[in-house]
Scaffold this motif. Sequence first.
Motif, PDB file in Angstrom:
ATOM      1  N   LEU A   1       0.838  -1.204   0.000  1.00  0.00           N
ATOM      2  CA  LEU A   1       0.000   0.000   0.000  1.00  0.00           C
ATOM      3  C   LEU A   1       0.871   1.251   0.000  1.00  0.00           C
ATOM      4  O   LEU A   1       0.596   2.221  -0.706  1.00  0.00           O
ATOM      5  CB  LEU A   1      -0.934   0.001   1.220  1.00  0.00           C
ATOM      6  CG  LEU A   1      -1.797   1.251   1.410  1.00  0.00           C
ATOM      7  CD1 LEU A   1      -2.722   1.446   0.208  1.00  0.00           C
ATOM      8  CD2 LEU A   1      -2.630   1.151   2.690  1.00  0.00           C
ATOM      9  N   ALA A   2       1.922   1.216   0.791  1.00  0.00           N
ATOM     10  CA  ALA A   2       2.846   2.356   0.846  1.00  0.00           C
ATOM     11  C   ALA A   2       3.391   2.653  -0.545  1.00  0.00           C
ATOM     12  O   ALA A   2       3.454   3.806  -0.980  1.00  0.00           O
ATOM     13  CB  ALA A   2       3.986   2.076   1.822  1.00  0.00           C
ATOM     14  N   GLU A   3       3.798   1.593  -1.256  1.00  0.00           N
ATOM     15  CA  GLU A   3       4.335   1.790  -2.606  1.00  0.00           C
ATOM     16  C   GLU A   3       3.277   2.360  -3.536  1.00  0.00           C
ATOM     17  O   GLU A   3       3.566   3.225  -4.372  1.00  0.00           O
ATOM     18  CB  GLU A   3       4.828   0.453  -3.168  1.00  0.00           C
ATOM     19  CG  GLU A   3       6.105  -0.040  -2.531  1.00  0.00           C
ATOM     20  CD  GLU A   3       6.566  -1.351  -3.143  1.00  0.00           C
ATOM     21  OE1 GLU A   3       5.783  -2.326  -3.108  1.00  0.00           O
ATOM     22  OE2 GLU A   3       7.685  -1.406  -3.658  1.00  0.00           O
ATOM     23  N   GLU A   4       2.045   1.871  -3.390  1.00  0.00           N
ATOM     24  CA  GLU A   4       0.963   2.329  -4.258  1.00  0.00           C
ATOM     25  C   GLU A   4       0.696   3.815  -4.023  1.00  0.00           C
ATOM     26  O   GLU A   4       0.552   4.590  -4.981  1.00  0.00           O
ATOM     27  CB  GLU A   4      -0.290   1.521  -3.938  1.00  0.00           C
ATOM     28  CG  GLU A   4      -1.405   1.659  -4.963  1.00  0.00           C
ATOM     29  CD  GLU A   4      -2.684   1.001  -4.467  1.00  0.00           C
ATOM     30  OE1 GLU A   4      -2.594  -0.164  -4.002  1.00  0.00           O
ATOM     31  OE2 GLU A   4      -3.740   1.650  -4.524  1.00  0.00           O
ATOM     32  N   VAL A   5       0.647   4.213  -2.767  1.00  0.00           N
ATOM     33  CA  VAL A   5       0.392   5.622  -2.433  1.00  0.00           C
ATOM     34  C   VAL A   5       1.480   6.518  -3.016  1.00  0.00           C
ATOM     35  O   VAL A   5       1.197   7.578  -3.599  1.00  0.00           O
ATOM     36  CB  VAL A   5       0.322   5.808  -0.898  1.00  0.00           C
ATOM     37  CG1 VAL A   5       0.408   7.283  -0.520  1.00  0.00           C
ATOM     38  CG2 VAL A   5      -0.958   5.200  -0.342  1.00  0.00           C
ATOM     39  N   VAL A   6       2.727   6.080  -2.877  1.00  0.00           N
ATOM     40  CA  VAL A   6       3.833   6.900  -3.373  1.00  0.00           C
ATOM     41  C   VAL A   6       3.804   6.978  -4.900  1.00  0.00           C
ATOM     42  O   VAL A   6       3.989   8.042  -5.483  1.00  0.00           O
ATOM     43  CB  VAL A   6       5.183   6.352  -2.863  1.00  0.00           C
ATOM     44  CG1 VAL A   6       6.346   7.049  -3.548  1.00  0.00           C
ATOM     45  CG2 VAL A   6       5.275   6.529  -1.352  1.00  0.00           C
ATOM     46  N   GLN A   7       3.554   5.855  -5.548  1.00  0.00           N
ATOM     47  CA  GLN A   7       3.498   5.849  -7.013  1.00  0.00           C
ATOM     48  C   GLN A   7       2.390   6.796  -7.500  1.00  0.00           C
ATOM     49  O   GLN A   7       2.594   7.571  -8.432  1.00  0.00           O
ATOM     50  CB  GLN A   7       3.256   4.427  -7.539  1.00  0.00           C
ATOM     51  CG  GLN A   7       3.218   4.287  -9.047  1.00  0.00           C
ATOM     52  CD  GLN A   7       4.573   4.479  -9.721  1.00  0.00           C
ATOM     53  OE1 GLN A   7       5.586   4.697  -9.076  1.00  0.00           O
ATOM     54  NE2 GLN A   7       4.594   4.405 -11.034  1.00  0.00           N
ATOM     55  N   ASP A   8       1.235   6.735  -6.846  1.00  0.00           N
ATOM     56  CA  ASP A   8       0.131   7.643  -7.202  1.00  0.00           C
ATOM     57  C   ASP A   8       0.573   9.096  -7.082  1.00  0.00           C
ATOM     58  O   ASP A   8       0.234   9.932  -7.919  1.00  0.00           O
ATOM     59  CB  ASP A   8      -1.063   7.427  -6.258  1.00  0.00           C
ATOM     60  CG  ASP A   8      -1.903   6.238  -6.679  1.00  0.00           C
ATOM     61  OD1 ASP A   8      -2.751   5.805  -5.875  1.00  0.00           O
ATOM     62  OD2 ASP A   8      -1.690   5.732  -7.804  1.00  0.00           O
ATOM     63  N   ALA A   9       1.299   9.384  -6.004  1.00  0.00           N
ATOM     64  CA  ALA A   9       1.746  10.760  -5.770  1.00  0.00           C
ATOM     65  C   ALA A   9       2.673  11.223  -6.887  1.00  0.00           C
ATOM     66  O   ALA A   9       2.568  12.350  -7.382  1.00  0.00           O
ATOM     67  CB  ALA A   9       2.435  10.863  -4.414  1.00  0.00           C
ATOM     68  N   LEU A  10       3.590  10.345  -7.293  1.00  0.00           N
ATOM     69  CA  LEU A  10       4.526  10.718  -8.362  1.00  0.00           C
ATOM     70  C   LEU A  10       3.782  10.971  -9.672  1.00  0.00           C
ATOM     71  O   LEU A  10       4.082  11.928 -10.401  1.00  0.00           O
ATOM     72  CB  LEU A  10       5.571   9.618  -8.573  1.00  0.00           C
ATOM     73  CG  LEU A  10       6.470   9.250  -7.404  1.00  0.00           C
ATOM     74  CD1 LEU A  10       7.578   8.316  -7.885  1.00  0.00           C
ATOM     75  CD2 LEU A  10       7.094  10.449  -6.742  1.00  0.00           C
ATOM     76  N   VAL A  11       2.817  10.113  -9.969  1.00  0.00           N
ATOM     77  CA  VAL A  11       2.060  10.280 -11.212  1.00  0.00           C
ATOM     78  C   VAL A  11       1.248  11.574 -11.163  1.00  0.00           C
ATOM     79  O   VAL A  11       1.188  12.319 -12.146  1.00  0.00           O
ATOM     80  CB  VAL A  11       1.138   9.062 -11.464  1.00  0.00           C
ATOM     81  CG1 VAL A  11       0.153   9.341 -12.581  1.00  0.00           C
ATOM     82  CG2 VAL A  11       1.975   7.835 -11.791  1.00  0.00           C
ATOM     83  N   LYS A  12       0.646  11.851 -10.003  1.00  0.00           N
ATOM     84  CA  LYS A  12      -0.122  13.106  -9.869  1.00  0.00           C
ATOM     85  C   LYS A  12       0.795  14.305 -10.069  1.00  0.00           C
ATOM     86  O   LYS A  12       0.417  15.275 -10.725  1.00  0.00           O
ATOM     87  CB  LYS A  12      -0.754  13.209  -8.471  1.00  0.00           C
ATOM     88  CG  LYS A  12      -2.048  12.466  -8.315  1.00  0.00           C
ATOM     89  CD  LYS A  12      -2.936  13.103  -7.237  1.00  0.00           C
ATOM     90  CE  LYS A  12      -4.229  12.327  -7.088  1.00  0.00           C
ATOM     91  NZ  LYS A  12      -4.047  11.049  -6.332  1.00  0.00           N
ATOM     92  N   ALA A  13       1.978  14.230  -9.484  1.00  0.00           N
ATOM     93  CA  ALA A  13       2.927  15.329  -9.647  1.00  0.00           C
ATOM     94  C   ALA A  13       3.240  15.517 -11.122  1.00  0.00           C
ATOM     95  O   ALA A  13       3.309  16.639 -11.629  1.00  0.00           O
ATOM     96  CB  ALA A  13       4.206  15.047  -8.866  1.00  0.00           C
ATOM     97  N   MET A  14       3.419  14.412 -11.839  1.00  0.00           N
ATOM     98  CA  MET A  14       3.705  14.505 -13.265  1.00  0.00           C
ATOM     99  C   MET A  14       2.565  15.195 -13.997  1.00  0.00           C
ATOM    100  O   MET A  14       2.777  16.093 -14.803  1.00  0.00           O
ATOM    101  CB  MET A  14       3.939  13.102 -13.838  1.00  0.00           C
ATOM    102  CG  MET A  14       4.151  13.103 -15.334  1.00  0.00           C
ATOM    103  SD  MET A  14       4.543  11.469 -15.979  1.00  0.00           S
ATOM    104  CE  MET A  14       2.998  10.600 -15.689  1.00  0.00           C
ATOM    105  N   GLN A  15       1.342  14.789 -13.698  1.00  0.00           N
ATOM    106  CA  GLN A  15       0.199  15.373 -14.386  1.00  0.00           C
ATOM    107  C   GLN A  15       0.062  16.863 -14.097  1.00  0.00           C
ATOM    108  O   GLN A  15      -0.272  17.643 -14.978  1.00  0.00           O
ATOM    109  CB  GLN A  15      -1.085  14.648 -13.973  1.00  0.00           C
ATOM    110  CG  GLN A  15      -1.139  13.214 -14.448  1.00  0.00           C
ATOM    111  CD  GLN A  15      -2.297  12.436 -13.857  1.00  0.00           C
ATOM    112  OE1 GLN A  15      -2.754  12.726 -12.760  1.00  0.00           O
ATOM    113  NE2 GLN A  15      -2.782  11.450 -14.587  1.00  0.00           N
TER     114      GLN A  15
END
Lengths: 409, 114
Positions: A35-49
């Motif tokens: 879950l921790a990895e998923e949350v962080v990955q989501d954050a990185l993708v959001k930052a990209m967008q």
Amino acid sequence: MTDSLHGLVDHLFRHSSGQMVATLTRILGSDHLALAEEVVQDALVKAMQQWTLRGVPDDPVAWLFQIARNGALDHLRRQASLRQKEADLIAAFTARPAEDDGGFAHELRDDQLRMMLMCCHPAIPGKSRIALTLKTVGGFSVDEIARAFLASRETIAQRIVRAKRLIRDERIAFEMPSRDELPVRLESLLQVLYLMFNEGYSAHTGDDLVRADLCREAIRLAAIVADHAVAGGPAVHALLALMLLQAARLPARTDAAGELVILAEQDRSRWDTAMMAEGLRRLDRAGVGEELTPYHLEAAIAASHASENVDWSQVIELYDALLAIRPSPVVALNRAVALAMTGGPASGIAAIESIEGLGDYLPRSLTLGQLWLRAGDAGRAARHFRHALTLPGTTPAKRFLMRKLGECT
Amino acid sequence: PMPQFVLMLRDSGAFPADISAEEIQAIIERYHAWIQKVRGVPGQKLRDGQGRVIMRNGSKLAVTDGPYAESKEVLGGYMLIEAADYDEAVRLCNDCPHLDFGSIEIREVDTAAQ
């Protein structure tokens, strides 16, 4: 919103990813690593967008932490068992990383250290430790790890999935090992970092930059360990010294055309003097106390190459000491090279031919070829170079061999 | 003052879910470099998956969920650039990194003064 022409610091996303996964895992618990990895990955993708259209914020790391915090809170509020962690999460993800007191930065390093130690838990298979370390605290993707180790994506993905399952099933906690467990765990961790560095170093002249990143990452992680009040110690300083001294020479390892240049022929002015100085400082710190590890000896050997006039008899002594505590055919080969510097090519050749267990190790044939060239026997040299070309090796190594073959005619 | 052009950025879908941190940074840096180069005005990202379309139907107001479901490429966001004319605007967008991920609709801002 953004001032800079500079954009982002190198590897900022990768490092922030590792920091956030480590801290989030501490708060949520090791059984929620995925879950921790998923949350962080989501954050990185959001930052990209966001940042592609709005520009890069002035404090990118603070922004990333904020996005991750909000994403984590969403998950927390949906799971009853996690709701109690809300306060801890907000506290951990709200402090500004740039604060002068260094308290926050200290916590980040602490979390990363604990993550590294968890990845080296005895229950986790040896091969999975590097992959899990690089994935979680290193911020590497499965694809990048696969490319770095010349493995298939499926193999790496499976190793990581299984390791995470083990962490859950064996209830491996995210915490500092006990005082009894720590020495063994640290030794495993140092081995993992040593392997990581070597993989990157030996492949540095390869075609993929992600392998060069391994050296940098190994150094970054080793520094976290070395500077930790409890985990740091002479052995870690020695390993870090070794890495820095070798990495300092990387810029000289390839010439302008991208060809491999061996140590004896390197342009020393291209060595990274700051890194070399840092390596020597670490070597000093490693000298405190009674401990003498293989890392100490390898670091001392690397340091001896740093001077203009290498004291080869001292180098040979260091190799002798290293062989005494860690016998290895590869080390014996390196010793033979040093022997040839004082005793002439014939002594080196004789030493190599007496080493057992090298098998079809490309540097063996390469070295024999070079020594025979120095001894004046081009025919024998060519045979060894041709044999080396049939063995597994990097593209630049093969090109190097072709050049050497050319010198034989 | 030079004419302004709105760039409406559309893309057809998501990035691979396991795109690496390093690749993400590289993409951001490409956009950043391009915006710097064309001296673009940063815009906004529009929130995915939502939207409304309202129309007056006689005396009634019809509200439907938008964007239209048929469109494969959703408007993801916008930004602004300045250019002498459409030709230059197109030329400036030639190497916009967004073209690797979708399309760009360019519309000149209409000012009464022209």
